[in-house]
Design a protein around this motif. Structure first.
Motif, mmCIF file in Angstrom:
data_model
loop_
_atom_site.group_PDB
_atom_site.id
_atom_site.type_symbol
_atom_site.label_atom_id
_atom_site.label_comp_id
_atom_site.label_asym_id
_atom_site.label_seq_id
_atom_site.Cartn_x
_atom_site.Cartn_y
_atom_site.Cartn_z
ATOM 1 N N ARG A 143 0.887 -1.172 0.000
ATOM 2 C CA ARG A 143 0.000 0.000 0.000
ATOM 3 C C ARG A 143 0.918 1.214 0.000
ATOM 4 O O ARG A 143 1.340 1.702 1.052
ATOM 5 C CB ARG A 143 -0.916 -0.017 1.214
ATOM 6 N N LEU A 458 -11.293 8.087 -4.751
ATOM 7 C CA LEU A 458 -10.737 7.534 -3.524
ATOM 8 C C LEU A 458 -11.869 7.129 -2.587
ATOM 9 O O LEU A 458 -12.770 7.924 -2.292
ATOM 10 C CB LEU A 458 -9.840 8.569 -2.849
ATOM 11 N N GLY A 459 -11.838 5.881 -2.145
ATOM 12 C CA GLY A 459 -12.858 5.369 -1.243
ATOM 13 C C GLY A 459 -13.970 4.600 -1.899
ATOM 14 O O GLY A 459 -14.761 3.946 -1.206
ATOM 15 N N ASP A 460 -14.077 4.646 -3.234
ATOM 16 C CA ASP A 460 -15.138 3.920 -3.927
ATOM 17 C C ASP A 460 -14.925 2.410 -3.862
ATOM 18 O O ASP A 460 -13.796 1.916 -3.969
ATOM 19 C CB ASP A 460 -15.231 4.337 -5.398
ATOM 20 N N VAL A 479 -4.207 -1.896 -3.996
ATOM 21 C CA VAL A 479 -5.324 -2.430 -3.213
ATOM 22 C C VAL A 479 -5.352 -3.958 -3.215
ATOM 23 O O VAL A 479 -4.891 -4.602 -4.147
ATOM 24 C CB VAL A 479 -6.672 -1.894 -3.749
ATOM 25 N N ARG A 515 -12.050 -1.928 -2.565
ATOM 26 C CA ARG A 515 -12.228 -0.515 -2.238
ATOM 27 C C ARG A 515 -10.937 0.209 -2.579
ATOM 28 O O ARG A 515 -9.858 -0.177 -2.117
ATOM 29 C CB ARG A 515 -12.564 -0.337 -0.760
ATOM 30 N N ASP A 517 -8.799 2.631 -1.764
ATOM 31 C CA ASP A 517 -8.456 3.542 -0.685
ATOM 32 C C ASP A 517 -6.944 3.648 -0.573
ATOM 33 O O ASP A 517 -6.210 3.038 -1.335
ATOM 34 C CB ASP A 517 -9.073 3.073 0.634
ATOM 35 N N ARG A 520 -4.201 8.784 -3.494
ATOM 36 C CA ARG A 520 -4.543 9.241 -4.836
ATOM 37 C C ARG A 520 -3.328 9.109 -5.738
ATOM 38 O O ARG A 520 -2.197 9.067 -5.281
ATOM 39 C CB ARG A 520 -5.020 10.694 -4.809
#
Length: 544
Positions: A143, A458-460, A479, A515, A517, A520
């Motif tokens: 990540r 971001l977060g979708d 991810v 997700r 996350d 960006r």
């Protein structure tokens, strides 16, 4: 949550029949049914790739001791950050007994040194490039902020290399001359680069490898791969096998030329100008020597106890189906406790465990019932001849073993539901024509670093539906994901847990949910058959 809808992906729509026929006759036609993939093909995996045969005598199996990669010591631990330094350089080493082989290495060893980090404690690795070509380092499964993710055009240039800022040679492995391709966002450095990894992720086995555009496959083949383990106290409290009974196993196939060097069918052996491989190897390069931690068919002296095997398939294109068999022909369970992105919720027992390029499996094998003096062989049921054997364990002594495999392993796995997804996307992974040459394409397009293929917020949470013509291990950067379905049915037993690479078999479809996350920026998804990747099977994901 935004409106949920279905997209054909951010790429072009699928290939026409004439384009699909670009490699191997009807190679690409098996996937035309979308999610109604060919069940017959998926039940009978074929070989995707061609074997490159060695020109030197090969040693007998189970004679060379299993090496364990050295753990790299940090140069400092100041400011709450662990700092490491690695020099990429060419060395000559003994891979086959009595044979000298030039290798490209991280820190002078193959595999490169292992980095062990703690969850939540940042790591900075300074890489110095003393090789004759540009390099890029990707922490696979990390990540990682986009600036340190190892984007294929973010080159670390060697001393004598001309400045190529905002442009890169990008022939995508075709059999004709390459074409120039511009990347206005490329960030290139000379000789060194700092890669910063926050380590804000679940404990797991990661690996780092070269990711240079168009030349990833030969660079990994020459030795640019190493392990990175993330640990935390919660995992350590479970009582799993540890210390000398926790073994990292990096499995990789190779082939050797008559002079002892690594054989590889590059169109340009200098890896400077012309990417790609010779015609017979367009589907992938398979070696005839199975290395584990850089040793051919090694043997490890083991206690009659439980062992934790941290297995990575670092091969370019070879798939394995692993099985543990003792001298009496008895099969031992491979008890899976973790996947690419860390521990499962509960253990899953396998008789055989398939593993595709770039996949990692965390398994426990119990040797307590094996008589002292007997062996347990780790075999590859997809191999033939010498490639059917992987390594062996020789049981040396009875011991007291206090380790265990608890019924509950982890409680922090994400519980994304299909109803959480704001978007569903379809992607096809197929052979095709590219710039007049053979290629491997995602939704009919080869990779272009200057093109935004998929944009997500971001977060979708999204569901991606993937379909393949031949074997394609599909990897998402940044991810982890869960496998929802295969071929419209339930996931397979080895699909459990949080993954970052899913193995699509010939004619197969799969749905995954994730997700987006973390960070960006610009990231990738691609096939991790390294030859396919070099021949265009990558695409951009822009996280905004």
């Amino acid at each position: 949550m935004g409106e949920r809808h279905v997209e054909r992906s951010g790429l072009a729509r699928g290939l026409g029949r004439r384009q699909v026929l670009g490699i191997g006759g009807a190679l690409g036609l098996t996937a035309v049914g979308g999610l109604a993939a060919s069940a017959a093909l998926s039940r009978h995996p074929a070989v995707t790739g061609t074997v490159l045969h060695s020109a030197v005598p090969l040693p007998p199996a189970f004679q060379v001791p299993l090496p364990l990669p050295a753990v790299l010591a940090p140069v400092s631990r100041t400011g709450g950050v662990d700092r490491y330094e690695i020099t990429q350089r060419e060395v000559t080493m003994e891979i086959l007994p009595g044979v000298r082989t030039p290798m490209w290495t991280y820190g002078g060893t193959f595999p490169g040194p292992t980095i062990e980090s703690r969850r939540g404690r940042p790591v900075t690795v300074t890489h110095r490039n003393d090789l004759p070509v540009p390099t890029v380092v990707h922490l696979h499964g990390g990540r990682t902020p986009a600036a340190s993710d190892g984007y294929p055009t973010d080159l670390v240039l060697p001393r004598s290399w001309p400045d190529t800022a905002h442009g890169t040679h990008a022939g995508h492995g075709g059999n004709g001359p390459g074409h120039a391709m511009r990347d206005p966002r490329a960030v290139q450095t000379r000789r060194t680069r700092d890669y910063t990894f926050p380590m804000d992720q679940r404990p797991t086995l990661l690996w780092y490898h070269d990711h240079r555009m168009d030349f990833t496959a030969p660079a990994i083949w020459r030795g640019l791969a190493g392990l990175h383990i993330v640990r935390d106290g919660a995992e350590e409290s479970l009582g799993l096998p540890s210390g000398p009974r926790e073994l990292p196993l990096m499995i990789a196939d190779r082939a050797f030329a008559a002079d002892g060097s690594l054989a590889y069918p590059s169109l340009d052996p200098s890896l400077r100008d012309r990417p790609g491989v010779r015609e017979p190897y367009l589907a992938g390069v398979l070696g005839d020597v199975i290395l584990v931690n850089g040793a051919p068919w090694p043997v490890h002296e083991a206690d009659a106890a439980k062992y934790r095997l941290r297995i990575l398939n670092a091969s370019n294109a070879r798939h394995y189906e692993l099985e543990a068999v003792d001298d009496d022909g008895r099969r031992l369970d491979l008890v899976q406790i973790g996947a690419d992105q860390g521990l499962l919720a509960a253990p899953v027992a396998h008789g055989r465990l398939p593993i595709a390029p770039a996949e990692r499996y965390d398994v426990v094998v119990d040797f307590s019932g094996v008589p002292v003096g007997n062996r347990v062989r780790l075999v590859n049921r997809l191999g033939s001849g010498r490639t059917r054997e992987v390594m062996a364990f020789r049981i040396a002594r009875k011991v007291t073993d206090h380790s265990r495999v608890p019924a509950t392993l982890a409680k922090d796995l994400p519980n994304w539901r299909r109803s959480d997804a704001v978007r569903v996307r379809d992607f096809s992974f197929r052979a095709g024509r590219m710039h007049g040459d053979h290629g491997w394409l995602i939704d009919g397009l080869p990779f272009d670093p200057a093109r935004s293929d998929v944009t997500v917020r971001l977060g979708d949470v999204e569901v991606w539906r993937l379909v393949a013509d031949v074997h394609h291990p599909v990897h998402l950067h940044l991810v982890g994901f869960r496998v929802l379905t295969r071929g419209g049915g339930s996931p397979l037993a080895h699909d459990a847990g949080l993954k970052d690479t899913v193995s699509l078999r010939p004619g197969e479809s799969a749905e995954i949910i994730t997700r987006f996350d973390g960070y960006r920026g610009r990231y990738l998804f691609h096939c991790h058959n390294a030859e396919h990747e070099d021949m265009g099977m990558m695409a951009n994901v822009e996280i905004t």
